[in-house]
Enzyme design. Structure first.
Site, short mmCIF file in Angstrom:
data_model
loop_
_atom_site.label_atom_id
_atom_site.label_comp_id
_atom_site.label_asym_id
_atom_site.label_seq_id
_atom_site.Cartn_x
_atom_site.Cartn_y
_atom_site.Cartn_z
N GLU A 116 0.63 -1.35 -0.12
CA GLU A 116 0.11 -0.07 0.01
C GLU A 116 0.76 1.20 0.07
O GLU A 116 0.20 2.33 0.21
CB GLU A 116 -1.01 -0.09 1.02
CG GLU A 116 -1.90 -1.35 1.17
CD GLU A 116 -2.73 -1.46 0.12
OE1 GLU A 116 -2.69 -0.65 -0.63
OE2 GLU A 116 -3.57 -2.39 0.26
N HIS A 139 -2.81 2.37 8.32
CA HIS A 139 -3.70 1.48 7.94
C HIS A 139 -3.87 0.17 8.57
O HIS A 139 -2.85 -0.34 9.00
CB HIS A 139 -3.61 1.18 6.54
CG HIS A 139 -4.47 0.12 5.81
ND1 HIS A 139 -5.97 0.16 5.85
CD2 HIS A 139 -4.36 -1.09 5.39
CE1 HIS A 139 -6.17 -1.06 5.24
NE2 HIS A 139 -5.36 -1.86 4.99
N HIS A 141 -7.17 -3.22 10.10
CA HIS A 141 -8.51 -3.75 9.88
C HIS A 141 -9.03 -4.02 11.16
O HIS A 141 -9.51 -5.16 11.70
CB HIS A 141 -8.07 -5.14 9.18
CG HIS A 141 -7.42 -5.26 8.06
ND1 HIS A 141 -6.55 -6.19 7.58
CD2 HIS A 141 -7.17 -4.23 6.97
CE1 HIS A 141 -6.14 -5.76 6.46
NE2 HIS A 141 -6.03 -4.74 6.17
N GLU A 169 -17.00 11.84 23.33
CA GLU A 169 -16.15 12.39 22.61
C GLU A 169 -15.85 12.27 21.20
O GLU A 169 -14.88 13.11 20.65
CB GLU A 169 -14.92 11.80 23.63
CG GLU A 169 -14.86 12.11 24.81
CD GLU A 169 -13.63 12.23 25.74
OE1 GLU A 169 -12.75 11.61 25.21
OE2 GLU A 169 -13.69 12.96 26.63
N HIS A 210 -13.04 -3.46 4.03
CA HIS A 210 -11.41 -3.71 4.15
C HIS A 210 -10.91 -3.11 5.34
O HIS A 210 -10.26 -3.96 6.20
CB HIS A 210 -11.00 -3.06 2.89
CG HIS A 210 -9.36 -3.58 2.93
ND1 HIS A 210 -8.68 -3.64 1.60
CD2 HIS A 210 -8.39 -3.42 3.79
CE1 HIS A 210 -7.20 -3.95 2.05
NE2 HIS A 210 -7.26 -3.79 3.51
O1 2HA Z 1 -0.72 -4.94 3.83
O2 2HA Z 1 -3.63 -4.56 4.83
O3 2HA Z 1 -4.29 -3.37 2.51
C1 2HA Z 1 -1.60 -5.72 4.01
C2 2HA Z 1 -3.00 -4.92 3.91
C3 2HA Z 1 -3.37 -4.51 2.38
ZN ZN Z 2 -5.63 -3.80 4.45
#
Ligand code: 2HA
Ligand code: ZN
Length: 271
Positions: A116, A139, A141, A169, A210
């Site tokens: 990414e 980033h 999940h 908050e 995602h």
């Molecule tokens: O790097 O999360 O979006 C692994 C991920 C791809």
């Molecule tokens: Zn990801």
């Protein structure tokens, strides 16, 4: 030259990835972080004129020429960063052509930066254009945020409004709201460009079904943004199937924003 394994920026990457892993936001190789470093800080630990190897990026990052980042590696597990930062992290500088990264340290097993990387570098450019102090793109999940993606409309106003309603908050922590992208193929320049476009307006961008992107001035601030969204999403998922008896009203959210003097998305409230 000081030992880079004692550098505060490596220590902070170790702690952040470990926390994210323990929270269940970064299973397997999920998630990635890039953090811009000051050349003077890096120079205490590395000879910045010594390039280990160059890695083509496949996109134009001319606005970041000469900038140095510590970035998690592709295919690498957040779980393992603390134990072996030199394999799982790398320090790269955007070269004079704007399309090559110069490896200064790390990716010891011959690896490279996260898949990414386009979304990260494009997001840095976008955030820096509106906030010269931005340093971090993150980033991951997060479980409840992701769960919410399957049962809540993926509309920026509606999603932000629901999150704001879940914790007092929230409107103070992310008054700019949450941007939303539909499901898209990840690891591409296209999702990078779409993310960066949203990042001009939002510090938080949900990648539909995602995960989430956050941006901020420090690892702590960026982590805190995502953590707050995730907390709100958790409360939503714990209550969405139950009758709603009480709610934070829009007038109360306005009261909060006014009291804490935050510039919030007025069009995301229904007043
Ligand atoms: O790097 O999360 O979006 C692994 C991920 C791809
Ligand atoms: Zn990801």
């Amino acid at each position: 030259m000081k030992d880079i394994l004692t550098a505060p920026f490596i220590e902070e990457m170790k702690q952040t990835t470990a926390n994210m892993y323990r929270l269940g936001w970064d299973e397997r190789n999920g998630g990635n972080i890039s953090c811009m470093l000051d050349e003077e800080d890096v120079s205490e630990y590395l000879d910045v004129n010594r390039v280990i190897r160059t890695i083509p990026t496949g996109f134009d990052a001319r606005k970041l020429i000469g900038k140095i980042f510590v970035v998690t590696g592709t295919g690498k597990y957040f779980k393992n960063v603390e134990r072996d930062p030199e394999t799982n992290l790398g320090i790269v500088r955007i070269a004079a052509d704007g399309t090559t990264a110069e490896l200064l340290w790390g990716y010891k097993d011959g690896g490279k930066f996260t898949s990414e990387f386009p979304a990260h570098m494009m997001s840095h450019m976008a955030r820096l254009s509106v906030d010269s102090e931005n340093r971090v793109v993150m980033h991951c999940h997060p479980t409840y945020t992701l769960a919410m993606n399957y049962v809540h409309e993926l509309d920026e106003k509606k999603l932000t409004h629901t999150l704001w309603e879940m914790c007092t908050e929230c409107i103070v922590v992310f008054p700019d709201g949450v941007g939303v992208l539909p499901w898209m193929l990840c690891g591409t320049n296209s999702i990078g460009e779409a993310t960066a476009e949203k990042m001009k307006e939002f510090r938080l961008v949900v990648w539909g079904m995602h995960g989430i992107y956050g941006a901020g001035k420090s690892l702590d601030e960026t982590f805190g943004l995502i953590e707050t969204v995730e907390k709100a999403a958790q409360i939503y998922m714990l209550t969405a199937h139950l009758p709603r008896i009480n709610t934070i009203k829009d007038s109360e959210m306005k009261e909060l924003a006014d009291f804490f003097k935050v510039d919030y998305r007025k069009d995301f409230l229904n007043l």
